[in-house]
Write a protein that holds these residues in place. Structure first.
Motif: not given
Length: 297
Positions: A69-71, A78-81, A104-106, A127-134
């Motif tokens: 959902k966050l993504k 994210t696409r704009r960046h 970590g989306f970007f 945030r970092r731990e959740l992002g690193q999983k994906h």
């Protein structure tokens, strides 16, 4: 009470006497000497560490911490960046560091676009731990201001909605210079405190001021921040992130769309949407402000 984060003055006028989702001791003030807007008193380093480790920035906003959902809710930015990096930096072999990488989306989207030398820095543990999983992109806990570790220099440094979180934005700019070489492109995007909706919607004005944003930049104050840090070759752009439907929602209901932010309308309304964004950007009243610095000087 404290000093101005830019000019050091101790003379202020109160802008807002309460912040959303935080203790009442924090308030928003405008410096009477340089016009910069900031939160006072400054949180202590320990308060900030606890705040970001526990991801209170999102929890205070009522966001559900579901990765998918966050993504979905951030895909427009994210696409704009990614497109901004493609415009400003040559070659997919260039080295890119995203400071304040969040989930970590970007950095993940950069890797999917073919960029092979990408690093994410995120001090918030959750945030970092959740992002690193994906993502396969390395995300590290690195204190730009205080770490003695050398992680090299980069062709591009991305600061997307990061600088407003820094208690000492000038010191932060000075600190990241050790990550820059003579041709580094630094991209810094912040919320624009000259946003028109702040003046025209009281409900939005009440919603806008938050504990995690310690600084509120205008073009003038952001330029001062760069100059005081010794970074002079800077280009500024105004960017409207949220679309016309977001404006209509605020003016008609007085509420945000936490669950499904409205960035764009149906493409069949393209001319109307385009005119709305162009008007705000041309007048300097958009919701975001981008600064691009080329070369470490």
């Amino acid at each position: 009470m404290g000093e101005c984060n830019l000019c050091g003055s101790e003379k202020f006028r109160m802008v807002k006497d309460r912040l959303r989702g935080c203790p009442s001791r924090f308030k928003v003030f405008r410096c009477l000497s340089c016009g910069h807007i900031q939160v006072l008193p400054r949180p202590t380093p320990q308060e900030d560490k606890e705040f970001y480790d526990e991801n209170m920035q999102d929890k205070n906003r009522g966001k559900k911490l579901e990765y998918a959902k966050l993504k979905e809710n951030t895909i427009y930015d994210t696409r704009r960046h990614v497109e901004l990096v493609k415009e400003l930096v040559s070659g997919k072999e260039c080295s890119i560091v995203d400071i304040g990488a969040g989930y970590g989306f970007f950095v993940n989207s950069l890797a999917e676009a073919g960029y092979s030398n990408v690093l994410g820095i995120e001090i918030g543990r959750e945030r970092r731990e959740l992002g690193q999983k994906h993502t396969a992109v390395r995300m590290i806990d690195y204190d730009v201001l205080h770490s003695q570790e050398k992680i090299g220099t980069f062709d591009c440094i991305a600061l997307f909605h990061v600088l407003e979180h820094m208690a000492d934005p000038i010191g932060f700019f000075k600190a990241i210079r050790h990550l820059m070489h003579e041709r580094t492109v630094l991209i810094c995007e912040v919320p624009n405190a000259d946003e028109l909706l702040l003046e025209t919607c009281l409900a939005y004005n009440d919603f806008y001021w938050i504990r995690s944003h310690l600084n509120y930049f205008t073009r003038n104050s952001l330029q001062m921040c760069f100059q005081y840090a010794g970074l002079h070759n800077v280009e500024f752009r105004f960017q409207q992130r949220y679309g016309l439907m977001n404006l209509c929602n605020w003016l008609s209901t007085g509420r945000p769309q936490i669950e499904q932010p409205i960035f764009v309308m149906d493409e069949r309304y393209g001319p109307i949407e385009g005119n709305y964004r162009q008007m705000l950007e041309s007048q300097g009243h958009s919701d975001a402000l981008i600064a691009v610095h080329r070369g470490s000087e």
